[in-house]
Motif scaffolding. Structure first.
Motif: not given
Length: 399
Positions: A91-111
């Motif tokens: 038994t066990g848990t299911i997960a994404a084989r390759v889980d890609m976390p995505i965030g801000i790569v630039g200066e950012g600002g208001g969405v």
């Protein structure tokens, strides 16, 4: 008067007279009573004898021919030996084989816009959210104007150099002037290249304000909304499963871990559903947890609607195969002594045979020891038989 003299000759009934007549009548009556009692006793003895005879007749064992006729008919099978998979369950848990976390790569600002929802499929480079960029857009236009200005200077410098080169042959312009004008033209061209590079840098910075998917996949989570101000410290805004590929993180005992190899077939069943998803072992843990003595086996599975990361699932992994008798579950009985089956010997009598049960699957129960597969094995109703009981075996028909 003396009345007794008148009745002296009349003796009372039952009393003996002078001639003995009364005594004889009493003897006859006694014999009659005795004969009645003897007759009643004889009749009672005859009745008891008849009752005993009837009882004994009901309990007398039937003749051997009758016992054979009353023997139960049982269905028997002779399974032989079949190829049986050795299976490890976990038994066990299911997960994404390759889980890609995505965030801000630039200066950012208001969405300003969020373009996807969890569960959407996205392509590589697709925009997930847009950040406000009015200031960056003006900077791009300014740098674009500088590029045009530098190009105009370069064009003018090139024209001046061309005219000088036409006059140098007539002696109006010295070679030194030609060299100077050439250097001026080259500097103007360099300024054009610098302006273009600065424009490209600014455009890249502006483009990085868009939050994009690094690869195609399935959007798992979203943690940003329009109006939210984001920056380099905002953390993970989206999670995407690359290619939609999933895996099960199966916890396997230390003993079973030794039998598994990369590439072994596996079947995963998510909890709460009946879907059976085929997969393969793609990684076997090189270490064992010291606390629970278990190791991690990672099973790659394709995307399916029933598969949800974080969910619980069970898995069966094929660790090898071998040959063993395969019986229906109805043929195998169990008691305090263990598992057993009934076989029919050469005298058509039921005989108990202790067995060791192996893998239980939809195909049946594999027998690791106790049978060769050539015996006549009672397929069902074994619980109603007793060892040594006479039976009528009837071979099961092939399906």
């Amino acid at each position: 008067m003396n009345y007794e003299t008148h009745f002296a000759g009349d003796a009372p009934l039952g009393e003996a007279g002078e001639d003995g007549t009364g005594s004889a009548d009493a003897s006859v009556m006694g014999d009659s009573r005795r004969r009645k009692r003897i007759g009643i006793a004889i009749l009672a003895a005859v009745a008891v004898a008849i009752a005993l005879w009837i009882a004994l007749r009901d309990t007398t064992p039937a003749a051997p021919a009758d016992a054979t006729a009353q023997a139960p008919v049982v269905t028997v099978i002779s399974p032989g030996r079949a190829s049986v998979d050795r299976v490890v369950t976990a038994t066990g848990t299911i997960a994404a084989r390759v889980d890609m976390p995505i965030g801000i790569v630039g200066e950012g600002g208001g969405v300003t816009r969020v373009l996807v929802q969890p569960g959407d499929w996205v392509g590589a480079g697709q925009v997930l959210a847009v950040v406000e960029r009015s200031v960056q857009a003006e900077q791009v236009r300014a740098l674009a104007a500088q590029v045009e200005s530098a190009r105009a200077d370069a064009k003018l410098a090139q024209a001046q150099l061309a005219r000088a080169q036409a006059l140098v042959g007539r002696g109006f312009i010295s070679q030194a002037d030609i060299d100077q004008r050439t250097a001026t033209r080259d500097a103007a061209v360099a300024r054009v290249n610098v302006a273009i590079a600065q424009l490209g840098e600014q455009r890249a910075r502006t483009g990085r304000l868009d939050i994009r998917a690094p690869a195609a996949g399935l959007v798992l989570t979203r943690a940003v909304e329009p109006g939210q101000v984001v920056g380099s410290g905002s953390g993970v805004l989206f999670r995407v499963a690359k290619g939609g590929e999933m895996e099960m993180l199966a916890q396997v005992s230390e003993g079973d871990l030794q039998t598994l190899r990369v590439g072994n077939r596996a079947t995963v069943t998510p909890v709460g559903g009946t879907d059976r998803i085929a997969g393969r072992v793609w990684q076997v843990a090189p270490v064992v947890d010291m606390q629970n003595r278990q190791g991690l086996v990672r099973i790659a599975i394709p995307y399916a609607r029933a598969v949800r990361p974080g969910g619980f699932a069970s898995a069966t992994m094929v660790s090898g195969s071998g040959e063993a008798p395969l019986l229906p579950e109805s043929a195998v009985q169990s008691d305090a002594k263990g598992n057993y089956v009934f076989i029919v010997n050469g005298k058509d009598m039921a005989e108990r045979r202790d067995v060791t049960v192996g893998q239980v699957s939809d195909a049946g129960v594999s027998i690791l020891s106790g049978l060769t597969g050539r015996e006549r094995i009672v397929a069902s109703a074994g619980a109603f038989l007793t060892p040594g009981q006479k039976v009528k075996p009837e071979m099961a028909k092939a399906p």
